[in-house]
Each structure stands twice: as C-alpha cells, then as structure tokens.
Design an enzyme around this catalytic site. Structure first.
Site, mmCIF file in Angstrom:
data_model
loop_
_atom_site.group_PDB
_atom_site.id
_atom_site.type_symbol
_atom_site.label_atom_id
_atom_site.label_comp_id
_atom_site.label_asym_id
_atom_site.label_seq_id
_atom_site.Cartn_x
_atom_site.Cartn_y
_atom_site.Cartn_z
ATOM 1 C CG HIS A 1 -3.274 3.282 1.540
ATOM 2 N ND1 HIS A 1 -3.626 2.867 0.280
ATOM 3 C CD2 HIS A 1 -3.588 2.254 2.380
ATOM 4 C CE1 HIS A 1 -4.129 1.644 0.346
ATOM 5 N NE2 HIS A 1 -4.117 1.248 1.612
ATOM 6 C CB CYS B 1 -0.925 0.016 1.213
ATOM 7 S SG CYS B 1 -1.960 -1.453 1.341
ATOM 8 C CG ASN C 1 -6.955 -0.927 0.260
ATOM 9 O OD1 ASN C 1 -6.080 -0.613 -0.539
ATOM 10 N ND2 ASN C 1 -6.667 -1.351 1.484
#
Length: 312
Positions: A238, A113, A268
């Site tokens: 993020h 990530c 995500n």
C-alpha cells in the site's frame, strides 16, 4: 476446484496535479518538509464533477482493453472504495452502467487502504468455485473529497485515482492464498468519520505498527504461495508513505524485487494505490508475464491482506 489468474490490469488518474509547492500556498509546509517525512512530491486531484465511479470506470475500461475483452464478458464487478458519495446505487453498479455491461453481480467492499487485496481475495474464491466466470476488480478512491485542507498532517498525503484487474478462471492457481486480518482495538488509528466525513490518522501509531508487525506477516504470505521473499520479482505495498514502504520492503527480505514507489508521484490513494502501482509497473515493463509479485494492503481499520500473484 479450479484456479484463477489476473489477465490484465489498468489504471486512471485525474489530469490535475497538485505539487508540494502548491500545498505550501495552502498550509504551513514546504517541499522539503513533505518529501523528507513521507516521500511524496505530487498527487492527482479529481474535480467536483469527477466522482469515484468515473475514476473506477476509466481504470476498468483500460483493464478490459488490455485483456481483449468487452464489458459483456464480465459477470461480476467488485469495487473497493471508502469514499463513495452515495450509498445507492453502489459504486460497482454505477461502473457497470458507465461501461454498458449486461447483468453482472455488483458489489462494493470497504476495507479502506487494504480494500483491493481483500477484493482480489474475494473474487479469487468466487471464480475458483465457479460462482463467477470472469470478474472486474477495482480499487478506487477520491481521498481529496474527505480531506481537511487546513490540516497539514493529512492534506499533504492524499491523492485520487483508480486501478483495476480482470480475473478469470485458470487451470493453475496464479493468485496465491490470502493472509488477512485486523487489529480491532487500534481501528481508531485511521479514520474517515463524521458528517461530513473527514480523514484523520494517528501517524506515529500507524508507522510503528506497519514497520514492526507487518514484515513477518508478509513473509507468511510468501510461504503460503510456496515461495521465499528472494523469489519475488516485485513488491507492491500500500502506497501510504515512503518511510513505511522502504523499511517494510527491506525487512521482508525481497532482495531481488522491484519495489513499487508510486507514492512519490501519486500520494496515498487508499484502495487504489496497489492496483495503480501494479499497473504502472506492468505498463513500464518493469515486470513481465509470469513474474511473482507480492501485493500487500494495510492501513484503514488497522486491517491487512496480502497475496502473491503472477504478473499478467
């Protein structure tokens, strides 16, 4: 030593959209349950014939077009991804082939990530030292390919996509110093492992770590760039969970900044999430050329990396 700058950005998402209602037909969940816990309403899903390098190439082509460049102008391609299906050729090499590039250096980088902000910092250093002239930096992930669709705690989170940036040398340092690190003893909190690999995480551990440990680190990123949080025009964290993004942004103290909330419509997307969200802010005109923008990636490996850039 010269500086570097982001010249243009671009993004790409697959056409298929999966809603919370669609997920409610697969697992025991609901739109209210998902929205209230993670803030996600939709996510884009790539098909079996859409590999990660294809997503990455689409985003890269859009960034090149925005910069007014051709593939031949690029001498370095760096792709941040953790979901490439094959080890070799690497994703960057396949992107270069798809775009018809000449003979660029091709590197893949896996920090999950936090991959894009690590990749951007790496390219910044290489361009500033003259090792590379002009680079294409891409974050791309196909998280749905490593998801257990019977696990409602993870399948509601993920989406697929890619975001890209063109970086070149400049007289000023318009990409600020990176601040990066990790918490190795907590690496188990976010995992993509096994055969076949499957995404899993310890959600509460990640939430506590992110909301308590990351805000002061993000403020240090601003200090390294010679700014205060109040100077920021935008904050692009993020895009993991709206319940993480909003309190972290608040604790950073960026009171005048636009806060990227692309997680609501994209889920995500791991390494893609920051450049994807940044590109959308630019495309919508929510930030303009020269604006200071904090990019801050965190998550997989319990790694983090952040820098302040000037909006292209």
């Amino acid at each position: 030593m010269r500086g570097s700058r982001v010249v243009a950005v671009g993004h790409y998402q697959p056409a298929k959209v999966l809603t919370n209602g669609d997920l409610a037909e697969l697992v025991d969940t609901s739109d209210e349950w998902i929205s209230s816990r993670v803030g996600i309403r939709t996510r884009h899903v790539a098909g079996p014939d859409e590999p990660v390098d294809e997503l990455a190439a689409h985003a890269g082509a859009k960034a090149l077009a925005g910069a007014g460049l051709t593939p031949a102008d690029i001498d370095l391609v760096v792709v941040a991804t953790s979901t490439a299906a094959d080890r070799s050729p690497n994703t960057a090499a396949r992107v270069a082939a798809r775009l018809g590039m000449g003979s660029p250096a091709v590197l893949d980088l896996n920090v999950v990530c936090a991959g894009f902000t690590h990749a951007l910092a790496t390219v910044d250093s290489l361009v500033r030292t003259g090792t590379a002239t002009r680079a294409l930096v891409i974050g791309a992930d196909k998280m749905t390919a490593v998801t257990d669709w019977t696990d409602r705690t993870t399948c509601v989170l993920v989406g697929d996509g890619a975001g890209a940036a063109v970086v070149e040398a400049s007289e000023q340092a318009l990409i600020g110093p990176v601040l990066w690190g990790s918490v190795p003893e907590m690496g188990h909190a976010v995992r993509i492992e096994g055969t076949p690999p499957v995404f899993a995480q310890e959600g509460q551990s990640v939430y506590r770590w992110a909301t308590t440990q990351l805000p002061p680190i993000a403020r240090q990123v601003c200090e390294r760039a010679g700014l205060t949080p109040e100077d920021l025009a935008a904050v692009v964290l993020h895009q993991a969970n709206l319940r993480i993004i909003e309190p972290v942004a608040r604790k950073i103290g960026a009171v005048n900044a636009v806060i990227a909330r692309d997680v609501v419509e994209s889920g995500n997307t791991s390494a893609a999430s920051i450049p994807l969200a940044l590109s959308k802010l630019v495309e919508r005109g929510e930030i303009t050329t020269g604006d200071p923008v904090l990019l801050f990636g965190f998550g997989g490996n319990l790694s983090y990396a952040g820098q302040v850039i000037r909006c292209p």
